[in-house]
Design a protein around this motif. Sequence first.
Motif, PDB file in Angstrom:
ATOM      1  N   ILE A 246      11.972   3.567   2.393  1.00  0.00           N
ATOM      2  CA  ILE A 246      10.695   3.711   1.782  1.00  0.00           C
ATOM      3  C   ILE A 246       9.600   5.004   2.453  1.00  0.00           C
ATOM      4  CG2 ILE A 246      10.611   0.765   1.084  1.00  0.00           C
ATOM      5  CD1 ILE A 246       8.632   0.861   3.213  1.00  0.00           C
ATOM      6  N   HIS A 247      10.229   4.730   3.552  1.00  0.00           N
ATOM      7  CA  HIS A 247       9.595   6.381   4.305  1.00  0.00           C
ATOM      8  C   HIS A 247      10.382   7.758   4.195  1.00  0.00           C
ATOM      9  CE1 HIS A 247       5.754   3.943   5.594  1.00  0.00           C
ATOM     10  NE2 HIS A 247       6.557   2.891   5.795  1.00  0.00           N
ATOM     11  N   THR A 248      11.143   7.317   3.562  1.00  0.00           N
ATOM     12  CA  THR A 248      12.633   8.623   3.708  1.00  0.00           C
ATOM     13  C   THR A 248      11.222   9.875   3.190  1.00  0.00           C
ATOM     14  OG1 THR A 248      14.493   7.484   3.130  1.00  0.00           O
ATOM     15  CG2 THR A 248      14.374   9.154   2.795  1.00  0.00           C
ATOM     16  N   CYS A 249      11.721  11.053   3.081  1.00  0.00           N
ATOM     17  CA  CYS A 249      10.929  11.722   3.403  1.00  0.00           C
ATOM     18  C   CYS A 249      10.957  12.005   1.936  1.00  0.00           C
ATOM     19  CB  CYS A 249      11.548  13.470   4.017  1.00  0.00           C
ATOM     20  SG  CYS A 249      10.663  14.688   3.729  1.00  0.00           S
ATOM     21  N   LEU A 250       9.415  12.696   1.453  1.00  0.00           N
ATOM     22  CA  LEU A 250       9.244  12.395  -0.358  1.00  0.00           C
ATOM     23  C   LEU A 250       9.323  14.037  -0.182  1.00  0.00           C
ATOM     24  CD1 LEU A 250       6.868  11.624  -2.480  1.00  0.00           C
ATOM     25  CD2 LEU A 250       5.204  12.949  -0.910  1.00  0.00           C
TER      26      LEU A 250
ATOM     27  N   ASP B 120       0.612  -1.178   0.309  1.00  0.00           N
ATOM     28  CA  ASP B 120       0.467   0.184   0.348  1.00  0.00           C
ATOM     29  C   ASP B 120       0.549   0.780   0.060  1.00  0.00           C
ATOM     30  OD1 ASP B 120      -2.488  -1.335  -0.147  1.00  0.00           O
ATOM     31  OD2 ASP B 120      -2.741  -1.191   1.756  1.00  0.00           O
ATOM     32  N   HIS B 121       1.627   0.947   0.637  1.00  0.00           N
ATOM     33  CA  HIS B 121       2.842   2.069   1.023  1.00  0.00           C
ATOM     34  C   HIS B 121       3.362   2.954  -0.522  1.00  0.00           C
ATOM     35  CE1 HIS B 121       6.641   4.292   1.213  1.00  0.00           C
ATOM     36  NE2 HIS B 121       6.621   4.321   1.684  1.00  0.00           N
ATOM     37  N   ARG B 122       3.561   1.810  -1.467  1.00  0.00           N
ATOM     38  CA  ARG B 122       4.660   1.840  -3.042  1.00  0.00           C
ATOM     39  C   ARG B 122       2.919   2.848  -3.406  1.00  0.00           C
ATOM     40  NH1 ARG B 122       6.470  -2.700  -4.711  1.00  0.00           N
ATOM     41  NH2 ARG B 122       8.273  -2.794  -3.277  1.00  0.00           N
TER      42      ARG B 122
ATOM     43  N   LEU C  65       0.302   4.307  -2.896  1.00  0.00           N
ATOM     44  CA  LEU C  65       0.133   5.553  -2.427  1.00  0.00           C
ATOM     45  C   LEU C  65       1.632   6.708  -2.883  1.00  0.00           C
ATOM     46  CD1 LEU C  65      -1.658   5.190   1.117  1.00  0.00           C
ATOM     47  CD2 LEU C  65      -2.616   6.057  -1.078  1.00  0.00           C
ATOM     48  N   ARG C  66       2.585   6.362  -2.743  1.00  0.00           N
ATOM     49  CA  ARG C  66       3.351   6.847  -2.671  1.00  0.00           C
ATOM     50  C   ARG C  66       3.626   7.422  -4.129  1.00  0.00           C
ATOM     51  NH1 ARG C  66       8.902   8.283   0.775  1.00  0.00           N
ATOM     52  NH2 ARG C  66      10.331   9.128  -0.957  1.00  0.00           N
ATOM     53  N   LEU C  67       3.657   6.857  -4.972  1.00  0.00           N
ATOM     54  CA  LEU C  67       3.672   6.614  -6.655  1.00  0.00           C
ATOM     55  C   LEU C  67       2.848   8.318  -7.508  1.00  0.00           C
ATOM     56  CD1 LEU C  67       4.236   3.658  -8.031  1.00  0.00           C
ATOM     57  CD2 LEU C  67       6.136   5.308  -7.541  1.00  0.00           C
TER      58      LEU C  67
ATOM     59  N   ALA D 205      11.715   9.360  14.224  1.00  0.00           N
ATOM     60  CA  ALA D 205      11.136   9.312  12.878  1.00  0.00           C
ATOM     61  C   ALA D 205       9.504   8.710  14.051  1.00  0.00           C
ATOM     62  CB  ALA D 205      11.816   8.328  12.311  1.00  0.00           C
ATOM     63  N   GLY D 206       8.927   8.085  13.366  1.00  0.00           N
ATOM     64  CA  GLY D 206       7.557   7.559  13.508  1.00  0.00           C
ATOM     65  C   GLY D 206       8.194   6.336  14.578  1.00  0.00           C
ATOM     66  N   PRO D 207       6.760   6.227  15.416  1.00  0.00           N
ATOM     67  CA  PRO D 207       7.210   4.800  15.783  1.00  0.00           C
ATOM     68  C   PRO D 207       6.933   3.567  14.994  1.00  0.00           C
ATOM     69  CG  PRO D 207       5.151   5.437  16.723  1.00  0.00           C
ATOM     70  CD  PRO D 207       6.278   6.642  15.318  1.00  0.00           C
ATOM     71  N   ARG D 208       8.354   2.534  15.363  1.00  0.00           N
ATOM     72  CA  ARG D 208       8.465   1.251  14.354  1.00  0.00           C
ATOM     73  C   ARG D 208       7.352   0.108  15.739  1.00  0.00           C
ATOM     74  NH1 ARG D 208       9.259   5.139  11.088  1.00  0.00           N
ATOM     75  NH2 ARG D 208      10.229   4.671   9.307  1.00  0.00           N
ATOM     76  N   PHE D 209       7.746  -1.328  15.098  1.00  0.00           N
ATOM     77  CA  PHE D 209       7.223  -1.935  16.376  1.00  0.00           C
ATOM     78  C   PHE D 209       7.720  -3.351  15.862  1.00  0.00           C
ATOM     79  CE2 PHE D 209       3.791   1.454  16.690  1.00  0.00           C
ATOM     80  CZ  PHE D 209       3.453   0.812  17.991  1.00  0.00           C
TER      81      PHE D 209
HETATM   82  C1  HEM Z   1      13.452  20.020   6.510  1.00  0.00           C
HETATM   83  C2  HEM Z   1      12.084  19.701   6.213  1.00  0.00           C
HETATM   84  C3  HEM Z   1      11.500  18.650   6.497  1.00  0.00           C
HETATM   85  C4  HEM Z   1      11.987  17.744   6.969  1.00  0.00           C
HETATM   86  C5  HEM Z   1      13.025  17.313   8.175  1.00  0.00           C
HETATM   87  C6  HEM Z   1      11.428  16.234   7.425  1.00  0.00           C
HETATM   88  C7  HEM Z   1      11.181  14.796   8.175  1.00  0.00           C
HETATM   89  C8  HEM Z   1      10.313  13.934   8.062  1.00  0.00           C
HETATM   90  C9  HEM Z   1      11.335  12.576   8.013  1.00  0.00           C
HETATM   91  C10 HEM Z   1      12.165  12.295   8.976  1.00  0.00           C
HETATM   92  C11 HEM Z   1      10.502  11.973   7.187  1.00  0.00           C
HETATM   93  C12 HEM Z   1      10.356  10.510   8.192  1.00  0.00           C
HETATM   94  C13 HEM Z   1       9.263   9.609   9.147  1.00  0.00           C
HETATM   95  C14 HEM Z   1       9.512   8.148   9.465  1.00  0.00           C
HETATM   96  O1  HEM Z   1      10.099   7.446   9.067  1.00  0.00           O
HETATM   97  O2  HEM Z   1       8.925   7.833  10.148  1.00  0.00           O
HETATM   98  C15 HEM Z   1       9.183  12.517   6.664  1.00  0.00           C
HETATM   99  C16 HEM Z   1       8.126  11.634   5.734  1.00  0.00           C
HETATM  100  C17 HEM Z   1       8.184  12.391   4.522  1.00  0.00           C
HETATM  101  N1  HEM Z   1       7.746  13.231   4.989  1.00  0.00           N
HETATM  102 FE1  HEM Z   1       9.134  14.933   5.548  1.00  0.00          FE
HETATM  103  N2  HEM Z   1      10.429  16.178   6.135  1.00  0.00           N
HETATM  104  C18 HEM Z   1      10.234  18.062   5.854  1.00  0.00           C
HETATM  105  C19 HEM Z   1       9.647  17.955   4.754  1.00  0.00           C
HETATM  106  C20 HEM Z   1       9.233  17.707   4.432  1.00  0.00           C
HETATM  107  C21 HEM Z   1       8.000  18.408   3.055  1.00  0.00           C
HETATM  108  C22 HEM Z   1       8.429  20.123   2.511  1.00  0.00           C
HETATM  109  C23 HEM Z   1       6.760  17.382   2.619  1.00  0.00           C
HETATM  110  C24 HEM Z   1       6.044  17.786   1.102  1.00  0.00           C
HETATM  111  C25 HEM Z   1       5.369  17.710   1.266  1.00  0.00           C
HETATM  112  C26 HEM Z   1       7.106  16.195   3.608  1.00  0.00           C
HETATM  113  C27 HEM Z   1       6.378  15.064   3.146  1.00  0.00           C
HETATM  114  C28 HEM Z   1       7.423  14.310   3.914  1.00  0.00           C
HETATM  115  C29 HEM Z   1       5.824  12.395   3.482  1.00  0.00           C
HETATM  116  C30 HEM Z   1       4.184  12.664   2.261  1.00  0.00           C
HETATM  117  C31 HEM Z   1       6.381  11.673   4.353  1.00  0.00           C
HETATM  118  C32 HEM Z   1       6.071  10.426   4.441  1.00  0.00           C
HETATM  119  C33 HEM Z   1       7.001   9.525   3.452  1.00  0.00           C
HETATM  120  C34 HEM Z   1       6.531   7.361   3.211  1.00  0.00           C
HETATM  121  O3  HEM Z   1       5.744   7.277   4.274  1.00  0.00           O
HETATM  122  O4  HEM Z   1       6.977   7.641   2.267  1.00  0.00           O
HETATM  123  N3  HEM Z   1       8.276  16.460   4.225  1.00  0.00           N
HETATM  124  N4  HEM Z   1       9.841  13.736   6.506  1.00  0.00           N
END
Ligand code: HEM
Length: 420
Positions: free
Chosen positions: A366-370, A113-115, A117-119, A308-312
Motif C-alpha cells: 500500500i505504501h508503494t511510491c505515489l 487513515d493511509h487510504r 490521505l493517499r486518495l 524502505a521506511g522501518p516496519r514493526f
Molecule cells: C526515483 C524517484 C523515487 C524513488 C526511488 C522513490 C521511492 C519511494 C519508496 C521506496 C517508497 C516507499 C517507502 C516505504 O514503503 O517505506 C516511496 C513512497 C512515497 N513516495 Fe516516492 N520515490 C521517488 C519519487 C517520488 C516522487 C517524484 C514523489 C512525488 C510526490 C514521491 C512521493 C512518494 C510518496 C507520497 C510516498 C508515500 C506513499 C504511501 O505511503 O502511500 N516519490 N517512494
Amino acid sequence: MNISDQTTPGEAAFNPFSGDSAALVENPFALFELLRSMGAVVPIPFPLPGMDRQAWAITRMEEVVQVLKDHAHFTVDPSSIGVNSLLGRNTAETSDTPTFFTSKTMLSVDEPDHRRLRLLVSKAFTPRYIESLRPRVQEIADELLDRVQDQGQMDLIKDYAYPLPINVISEMLGVPHADRAQIRVWSEALARGLGIGKRDPEVTTHMRAFGEYVTRLVADKRLQPADDLISHLIVIEEEGDRLSETEMISMLTLLIFAGHETTSNLIGTGTLMLLDHPDQLERLKSDLSLVPAAVEELLRYSGPANIAGPRFATEDIELGGQQIKKGDLIIPFLGSANHDESQFTQPDELDIARTISRHLAFGQGIHTCLGAPLARIEGDIAFTTLLKRMPNLRFSVPRESVAWHYALVSRSVASLPVAF
Ligand code: HEM
C-alpha cells in the motif's frame, strides 16, 4: 567495515546505521551481498541504546515483499502497538509546528487513515495525468541545459539533476520559484535526519523552519488560491472532515521532499553509473529508445532508496527462519533485494537492456511510491535530453574526486562535474 559473522539475536552483526565507513559509502552493495550470504533475515543492532528489542535486516526479494505486503503483521506506525512513534527520531518537541518527523503522513500510518490521505492526492499522480505534464517537463529540462550549453561544462547535480525535479513538483504544488534554493537546504537536512536513532539539533532546527515555511505557504494560498495542488488541498480541508490542517501541512512537506530528493538522485547517480560503464553509455546513446528500460535498470542497480521506511512486527512471527518478536524493528533493504542473485542473473552487472519483471526501488504494497509515474517520466526526459544534447558527456574531474552524501536511506552524489 564493521561486520562479524555473529548472527545471534541481540548481538551486533554490523551497524548499517553508521555512515562512517568509506567502503559502505562508496559501495554499499558489497555489504548487502555479505548480508544476503548471512540470511534473508539478519539480526542487526537496534539503533537506540538501552532498548530491549531486536532489529532485523531483510535482505532478499521474497522476504522484503512479504514484509511490505503483509500489513497485518508489519506496521509503519509503532504507536499502534504501544511503541513510542517518535522513537529517537529528529523531533521538534518544543514547537507546535508540524514537521516531517513528528506528524503523521500517509507514509507513517496504516489503513484506514493511509487510504484516506493517499486518495486525496492520488489523482494528481496517475500515469495519465502525469503524461500530460510531459511537454512542461521537457521545457524545464531544455531550459536548464540552455543555460550551460555554451560553457561546455557543468555540475550535473547543481545545474540539472537537482533543479529539474524541484521545479516540476514546485509547479504542481504551487511553491514560489524564489523559495526553491532554501527548500534544498531543508531537504538535504531531512535526508540526513531520516531513520531511527538519529537525533541531530541542526536537523531539528531545519525541520522546524521547513514546517513553519509550509504553514505560511498554506496561509498565503488561502488568501490567494491558484490552480495548484496546495489550493486543491485547502478546499478539501475547508470542506470538512477529510483532512485536518496538521495533516495537510505534513502531507505538503512530504510531497515537496519526496517529490524531488529521490528523483534528483536517480538522475545524478544514474548519470554517474552510465559514465562508470562506458559500454552501456555508448549503447544508450546509439539507441535512445532504450532510455525507459535503462531507467528501470538504474533504479534496480543503484536506486535512490537503499531501504524502505522501518516496519514493526505487530505480533510474534516467523520470517525467513528467524523468530521475530512483537515490537521488533524490521528494515527492508530494497537495495539488497534488487541485487538478489535468486531473482536476477548477474545482479551486479549494469545491463540497460535487461528485462526486469520486478524491482523494489519504489517499494511494494500500500505504501508503494505515489510518485513513481512522475519519477519515471522525469528520468526518461532527463536522460534522453541530456544524451541527445550532450553526446560527448564525460567526467571533467578525476573519478576518485566524485563525492557521495551518505545516508542509509538514500545515498546521493554530492557534486558531479562534467564536460560535454
Ligand atoms: C526515483 C524517484 C523515487 C524513488 C526511488 C522513490 C521511492 C519511494 C519508496 C521506496 C517508497 C516507499 C517507502 C516505504 O514503503 O517505506 C516511496 C513512497 C512515497 N513516495 Fe516516492 N520515490 C521517488 C519519487 C517520488 C516522487 C517524484 C514523489 C512525488 C510526490 C514521491 C512521493 C512518494 C510518496 C507520497 C510516498 C508515500 C506513499 C504511501 O505511503 O502511500 N516519490 N517512494
